[in-house]
Design a protein around this motif. Structure first.
Motif, PDB file in Angstrom:
ATOM      1  N   GLN A  68      42.615  42.003  32.018  1.00 48.73           N
ATOM      2  CA  GLN A  68      43.806  42.899  32.644  1.00 48.73           C
ATOM      3  C   GLN A  68      44.495  42.763  31.354  1.00 48.73           C
ATOM      4  O   GLN A  68      45.066  41.770  30.766  1.00 48.73           O
ATOM      5  CB  GLN A  68      44.962  42.235  33.554  1.00 48.73           C
ATOM      6  N   SER A 113      44.673  48.594  30.839  1.00 46.93           N
ATOM      7  CA  SER A 113      44.300  49.147  31.952  1.00 46.93           C
ATOM      8  C   SER A 113      45.693  49.722  32.551  1.00 46.93           C
ATOM      9  O   SER A 113      45.379  50.597  33.397  1.00 46.93           O
ATOM     10  CB  SER A 113      43.498  48.228  32.932  1.00 46.93           C
ATOM     11  N   HIS A 140      39.175  56.183  31.422  1.00 45.52           N
ATOM     12  CA  HIS A 140      38.989  54.831  31.010  1.00 45.52           C
ATOM     13  C   HIS A 140      39.773  54.313  32.238  1.00 45.52           C
ATOM     14  O   HIS A 140      39.953  52.883  32.455  1.00 45.52           O
ATOM     15  CB  HIS A 140      39.710  54.482  29.816  1.00 45.52           C
ATOM     16  N   LEU A 142      43.075  54.186  32.975  1.00 48.63           N
ATOM     17  CA  LEU A 142      44.441  53.975  32.444  1.00 48.63           C
ATOM     18  C   LEU A 142      45.580  54.172  33.679  1.00 48.63           C
ATOM     19  O   LEU A 142      45.635  55.585  33.911  1.00 48.63           O
ATOM     20  CB  LEU A 142      44.887  54.518  31.260  1.00 48.63           C
ATOM     21  N   SER A 184      46.707  47.514  39.897  1.00 45.80           N
ATOM     22  CA  SER A 184      45.762  46.896  39.250  1.00 45.80           C
ATOM     23  C   SER A 184      44.470  46.361  40.523  1.00 45.80           C
ATOM     24  O   SER A 184      43.641  45.831  39.976  1.00 45.80           O
ATOM     25  CB  SER A 184      46.278  45.573  38.848  1.00 45.80           C
TER      26      SER A 184
END
Length: 185
Positions: A68, A113, A140, A142, A184
């Motif tokens: 992370q 991230s 990705h 993001l 997350s």
């Protein structure tokens, strides 16, 4: 390139004497190799982690890979540091950028991230950073949290332009923690 450790480092990580580590290597219990010349032993990171898992040895925090990563983008250094502290307490690896250009460079090299983004910054404002990052880094995975004092209209505009979440300054730490948890997982 994978990290490589000396027998002394492995001993420190596992809580034993370095001679014990040499015995583990010589017996084939721990995969390692000898350097030519003096014959010092070395152990690769992946081999050490496999050995520790097989033998139920706790892995110290410094060996655990932090997946992370967050990029905190805010020209107010005190605010950027406050946001970074929240992420660090949650175990995240943190980088900070204090303008849009720096943010663009770190997005490519650091590969976070999540990115927190202020809208009002010198040189390149948050909306420009948002547009560029959505174009180049959406694939990705993001996630972008806009944190700004610009008001509801500007925050809604940020959502329309691709932000995953918005947070108005000043904010409660707990509210940011909830957003982090939501984005997350």
């Amino acid at each position: 390139m994978e990290d490589v450790y000396t027998t002394g480092e492995v001993a420190r990580f596992t809580g034993v004497n370095f001679r014990t580590v040499i015995r583990w290597i010589e017996r084939g219990e721990l995969k390692g190799y000898k350097l030519p010349g003096r014959g010092d032993h070395r152990v690769q990171h992946s081999a050490l982690l496999a050995f520790m898992a097989k033998n139920n040895i706790p892995v110290p925090a410094e060996l655990q890979e932090t997946k992370q990563k967050v990029l905190v983008v805010d020209d107010d250094i005190a605010m950027a540091s406050a946001i970074a502290r929240i992420f660090k307490r949650l175990g995240w690896q943190v980088e900070q950028a204090h303008d849009g250009f720096e943010a663009g460079m770190l997005l490519a090299s650091f590969e976070p991230s999540i990115m927190t983004l202020d809208l009002k910054m010198p040189y390149m404002d948050g909306f420009n950073v948002l547009a560029v990052s959505r174009e180049k880094f959406k694939q990705h995975g993001l996630k972008i949290i806009v944190i700004s004092a610009q008001g509801k209209h500007e925050l809604n505009k940020a959502l329309e332009q691709g932000a995953d979440a918005v947070l108005e300054k000043p904010f409660e730490n707990e509210t940011l923690k909830q957003l982090i948890d939501k984005l997350s997982h």
